[in-house]
Motif scaffolding. Structure first.
Motif, PDB file in Angstrom:
ATOM      1  N   ALA A 119       0.853  -1.178   0.000  1.00  0.00           N
ATOM      2  CA  ALA A 119       0.000   0.000   0.000  1.00  0.00           C
ATOM      3  C   ALA A 119       0.898   1.240   0.000  1.00  0.00           C
ATOM      4  CB  ALA A 119      -0.911  -0.009   1.228  1.00  0.00           C
ATOM      5  N   PRO A 120       0.365   2.421  -0.363  1.00  0.00           N
ATOM      6  CA  PRO A 120       1.212   3.625  -0.371  1.00  0.00           C
ATOM      7  C   PRO A 120       1.974   3.843   0.933  1.00  0.00           C
ATOM      8  CG  PRO A 120      -0.861   4.088  -1.457  1.00  0.00           C
ATOM      9  CD  PRO A 120      -0.985   2.707  -0.882  1.00  0.00           C
ATOM     10  N   GLU A 121       1.362   3.495   2.070  1.00  0.00           N
ATOM     11  CA  GLU A 121       2.076   3.459   3.346  1.00  0.00           C
ATOM     12  C   GLU A 121       1.812   2.104   3.969  1.00  0.00           C
ATOM     13  OE1 GLU A 121       2.653   5.925   7.551  1.00  0.00           O
ATOM     14  OE2 GLU A 121       1.354   6.706   5.962  1.00  0.00           O
ATOM     15  N   ASP A 122       2.880   1.389   4.318  1.00  0.00           N
ATOM     16  CA  ASP A 122       2.702   0.012   4.752  1.00  0.00           C
ATOM     17  C   ASP A 122       3.787  -0.375   5.752  1.00  0.00           C
ATOM     18  OD1 ASP A 122       1.347  -2.436   4.754  1.00  0.00           O
ATOM     19  OD2 ASP A 122       1.220  -2.469   2.563  1.00  0.00           O
ATOM     20  N   THR A 123       3.525  -1.452   6.481  1.00  0.00           N
ATOM     21  CA  THR A 123       4.517  -2.066   7.352  1.00  0.00           C
ATOM     22  C   THR A 123       4.639  -3.539   6.983  1.00  0.00           C
ATOM     23  OG1 THR A 123       2.854  -2.540   9.054  1.00  0.00           O
ATOM     24  CG2 THR A 123       4.101  -0.479   9.266  1.00  0.00           C
ATOM     25  N   TYR A 124       5.776  -4.136   7.323  1.00  0.00           N
ATOM     26  CA  TYR A 124       6.018  -5.525   6.959  1.00  0.00           C
ATOM     27  C   TYR A 124       7.023  -6.131   7.924  1.00  0.00           C
ATOM     28  CZ  TYR A 124      10.119  -3.312   4.869  1.00  0.00           C
ATOM     29  OH  TYR A 124      11.261  -2.567   4.682  1.00  0.00           O
ATOM     30  N   TRP A 125       7.057  -7.466   7.962  1.00  0.00           N
ATOM     31  CA  TRP A 125       8.104  -8.145   8.720  1.00  0.00           C
ATOM     32  C   TRP A 125       8.554  -9.367   7.942  1.00  0.00           C
ATOM     33  CZ3 TRP A 125       8.025 -13.054  11.025  1.00  0.00           C
ATOM     34  CH2 TRP A 125       6.772 -13.690  11.087  1.00  0.00           C
ATOM     35  N   VAL A 126       9.839  -9.654   8.076  1.00  0.00           N
ATOM     36  CA  VAL A 126      10.482 -10.749   7.357  1.00  0.00           C
ATOM     37  C   VAL A 126      11.398 -11.481   8.330  1.00  0.00           C
ATOM     38  CG1 VAL A 126      11.894 -11.403   5.380  1.00  0.00           C
ATOM     39  CG2 VAL A 126      10.512  -9.316   5.270  1.00  0.00           C
ATOM     40  N   THR A 127      11.331 -12.815   8.330  1.00  0.00           N
ATOM     41  CA  THR A 127      12.279 -13.609   9.107  1.00  0.00           C
ATOM     42  C   THR A 127      12.939 -14.620   8.184  1.00  0.00           C
ATOM     43  OG1 THR A 127      12.586 -14.991  11.080  1.00  0.00           O
ATOM     44  CG2 THR A 127      10.530 -15.285   9.844  1.00  0.00           C
ATOM     45  N   ARG A 128      14.262 -14.849   8.358  1.00  0.00           N
ATOM     46  CA  ARG A 128      15.042 -15.699   7.454  1.00  0.00           C
ATOM     47  C   ARG A 128      15.968 -16.635   8.250  1.00  0.00           C
ATOM     48  NH1 ARG A 128      15.746 -10.413   5.178  1.00  0.00           N
ATOM     49  NH2 ARG A 128      14.523 -10.154   3.269  1.00  0.00           N
ATOM     50  N   PRO A 129      15.463 -17.649   8.898  1.00  0.00           N
ATOM     51  CA  PRO A 129      16.361 -18.619   9.559  1.00  0.00           C
ATOM     52  C   PRO A 129      17.263 -19.298   8.524  1.00  0.00           C
ATOM     53  CG  PRO A 129      14.087 -18.906  10.276  1.00  0.00           C
ATOM     54  CD  PRO A 129      14.047 -17.987   9.098  1.00  0.00           C
ATOM     55  N   THR A 130      18.543 -19.392   8.841  1.00  0.00           N
ATOM     56  CA  THR A 130      19.533 -19.964   7.927  1.00  0.00           C
ATOM     57  C   THR A 130      20.486 -20.856   8.699  1.00  0.00           C
ATOM     58  OG1 THR A 130      19.435 -18.008   6.505  1.00  0.00           O
ATOM     59  CG2 THR A 130      21.359 -19.431   6.267  1.00  0.00           C
ATOM     60  N   LEU A 131      20.735 -22.042   8.160  1.00  0.00           N
ATOM     61  CA  LEU A 131      21.666 -22.987   8.767  1.00  0.00           C
ATOM     62  C   LEU A 131      22.714 -23.345   7.728  1.00  0.00           C
ATOM     63  CD1 LEU A 131      22.290 -24.810  11.252  1.00  0.00           C
ATOM     64  CD2 LEU A 131      20.931 -26.586  10.106  1.00  0.00           C
ATOM     65  N   ARG A 152      17.973 -22.079   3.719  1.00  0.00           N
ATOM     66  CA  ARG A 152      17.251 -20.934   4.273  1.00  0.00           C
ATOM     67  C   ARG A 152      15.759 -21.076   4.047  1.00  0.00           C
ATOM     68  NH1 ARG A 152      18.039 -15.481   1.314  1.00  0.00           N
ATOM     69  NH2 ARG A 152      16.191 -16.175   0.189  1.00  0.00           N
ATOM     70  N   TRP A 153      14.990 -20.687   5.052  1.00  0.00           N
ATOM     71  CA  TRP A 153      13.548 -20.514   4.928  1.00  0.00           C
ATOM     72  C   TRP A 153      13.231 -19.061   5.210  1.00  0.00           C
ATOM     73  CZ3 TRP A 153      10.163 -19.607   9.346  1.00  0.00           C
ATOM     74  CH2 TRP A 153       8.816 -19.446   8.972  1.00  0.00           C
ATOM     75  N   GLU A 154      12.366 -18.475   4.402  1.00  0.00           N
ATOM     76  CA  GLU A 154      11.999 -17.075   4.579  1.00  0.00           C
ATOM     77  C   GLU A 154      10.485 -16.936   4.632  1.00  0.00           C
ATOM     78  OE1 GLU A 154      11.663 -13.411   1.597  1.00  0.00           O
ATOM     79  OE2 GLU A 154      13.747 -14.012   1.956  1.00  0.00           O
ATOM     80  N   HIS A 155      10.017 -16.185   5.623  1.00  0.00           N
ATOM     81  CA  HIS A 155       8.593 -15.872   5.728  1.00  0.00           C
ATOM     82  C   HIS A 155       8.415 -14.360   5.722  1.00  0.00           C
ATOM     83  CE1 HIS A 155       4.366 -16.261   6.865  1.00  0.00           C
ATOM     84  NE2 HIS A 155       4.579 -15.280   7.731  1.00  0.00           N
ATOM     85  N   THR A 156       7.516 -13.881   4.864  1.00  0.00           N
ATOM     86  CA  THR A 156       7.275 -12.452   4.714  1.00  0.00           C
ATOM     87  C   THR A 156       5.784 -12.167   4.868  1.00  0.00           C
ATOM     88  OG1 THR A 156       9.118 -12.242   3.158  1.00  0.00           O
ATOM     89  CG2 THR A 156       7.515 -10.454   3.195  1.00  0.00           C
ATOM     90  N   SER A 157       5.469 -11.103   5.601  1.00  0.00           N
ATOM     91  CA  SER A 157       4.081 -10.692   5.780  1.00  0.00           C
ATOM     92  C   SER A 157       3.992  -9.175   5.669  1.00  0.00           C
ATOM     93  CB  SER A 157       3.560 -11.154   7.145  1.00  0.00           C
ATOM     94  OG  SER A 157       2.222 -10.739   7.342  1.00  0.00           O
ATOM     95  N   VAL A 158       3.060  -8.688   4.830  1.00  0.00           N
ATOM     96  CA  VAL A 158       2.851  -7.255   4.631  1.00  0.00           C
ATOM     97  C   VAL A 158       1.480  -6.887   5.202  1.00  0.00           C
ATOM     98  CG1 VAL A 158       2.830  -5.370   2.970  1.00  0.00           C
ATOM     99  CG2 VAL A 158       4.227  -7.395   2.538  1.00  0.00           C
ATOM    100  N   THR A 159       1.413  -5.844   6.012  1.00  0.00           N
ATOM    101  CA  THR A 159       0.216  -5.546   6.793  1.00  0.00           C
ATOM    102  C   THR A 159      -0.956  -5.077   5.947  1.00  0.00           C
ATOM    103  OG1 THR A 159       1.600  -4.953   8.681  1.00  0.00           O
ATOM    104  CG2 THR A 159      -0.684  -4.212   8.734  1.00  0.00           C
ATOM    105  N   ASN A 160      -0.816  -3.949   5.243  1.00  0.00           N
ATOM    106  CA  ASN A 160      -1.963  -3.323   4.584  1.00  0.00           C
ATOM    107  C   ASN A 160      -2.340  -3.989   3.272  1.00  0.00           C
ATOM    108  OD1 ASN A 160      -2.205  -1.473   6.678  1.00  0.00           O
ATOM    109  ND2 ASN A 160      -0.864   0.018   5.687  1.00  0.00           N
TER     110      ASN A 160
END
Length: 309
Positions: free
Chosen positions: A214-226, A244-252
């Motif tokens: 969205a024009p203004e947005d928040t997000y979080w990303v986690t990337r566990p790596t072995l 690596r596994w990556e999970h991404t989530s964007v709020t708006n």
């Protein structure tokens, strides 16, 4: 930049962007991706306890072959060691601050960063970036249809028809990275919370993160790596192989994405260059149930980089 103590990371600068592409729509299959190569687990350093700090400059040329992408990342700052200690938790800790930039045929990012390693098992970093997109190569892409289509066909059409919008924006990210090395096994789990604001009228596709915001947005990303380190003298050269596994989530915008894959990082011997430490890195994996790429969608990235001495 010198390698730190045997319990610490030397994080490789691994990032590739999804900007300029001369591939046809058929060839672009679905590698318009997030950062194909991320900051990942580096190697252990030498067992010496030499002091470190001072000014440093790190530059990397990020290249992705499918589709063709190119960006130059540069980071310069001042690093100060925090403790003189033989403890594996405190030895090599530091405070680092400076400016980072990213330049590609489609955009320019620049801004300050502050990085803190208070203990060897936790890295903290905050960045603020000014974002400028030139409107080239179909980016930034703001869909006109009611469905807000950011499929590969839509992105290809945007590139072919010159529909990219020139605009500016701001992004702030805070990242915490738990990390550990036991023998030659390394683990880290960088987790990022971000805020992004772009001067556009509607939701848009951002090519570096391969996400719909969205024009203004928040997000979080986690990337566990072995990963596992190969090499005789890790302070001189190593090859790191990992998963690596990556999970991404964007709020708006409501986008949720998962990615799994394998990575490598070859820290080449410093004798190859008198003025820097070269490295070669890569990542290959698949998106799982990508919102606009299908249930399984592959991508690949590769990067060459040099850490200035």
């Amino acid at each position: 930049m010198k390698l730190s103590q045997s319990w610490l990371y030397v994080c490789a600068a691994l990032c590739a962007v999804s900007f300029a592409s001369s591939a046809s729509a058929e060839e672009r299959v679905d590698e318009t991706v997030d950062e194909a190569v991320e900051k990942e687990v580096g190697a252990a350093a030498s067992a010496d306890t030499a002091e470190f700090g001072g000014f440093h400059l790190k530059s990397s040329l990020a290249i992705r072959p499918l589709p063709l992408g190119l960006a130059l990342r540069t980071e310069g700052g001042f690093k100060k060691g925090l403790f003189e200690s033989a403890s594996p938790l405190l030895s090599g800790t530091y405070l680092d601050a400076g400016i980072s930039t990213s330049l590609s045929p489609a955009a320019f990012w620049a801004g300050p960063y502050v990085e803190l390693l208070p203990v060897a098992v936790l890295n903290l970093r905050v960045t603020a970036q000014f974002l400028s997109y030139f409107g080239t190569f179909g980016y930034i892409y703001v869909p006109e249809d009611a469905e807000k289509d950011w499929s590969l066909d839509a992105l290809s059409a945007s590139w072919d028809n010159g529909l990219g919008q020139s605009t500016t924006g701001m992004m702030v990210e805070a990242q915490a990275t738990p990390q550990m090395k036991v023998g030659r096994v390394v683990f880290q789990a960088p987790t990022t919370f971000g805020w992004i604001k772009m001067d556009v009228a509607d939701n848009y596709y951002e090519p570096i993160y391969d996400l719909f915001f969205a024009p203004e947005d928040t997000y979080w990303v986690t990337r566990p790596t072995l990963g596992y380190l190969f090499g005789r003298d890790l302070a001189e050269s190593y090859v790191m192989l990992g998963a690596r596994w990556e999970h991404t989530s964007v709020t708006n915008s409501g986008v949720v994405r998962d990615t799994v894959g394998l990575l490598f990082n070859w820290k080449m011997p410093s004798r190859y260059l008198d003025w820097g430490d070269p490295s070669l890195s890569g990542f290959g994996g698949v998106h799982i149930e990508h919102p606009n790429r299908g249930e399984i969608s592959p991508y690949v990235g590769i990067q060459v980089g040099v850490t200035m001495k």
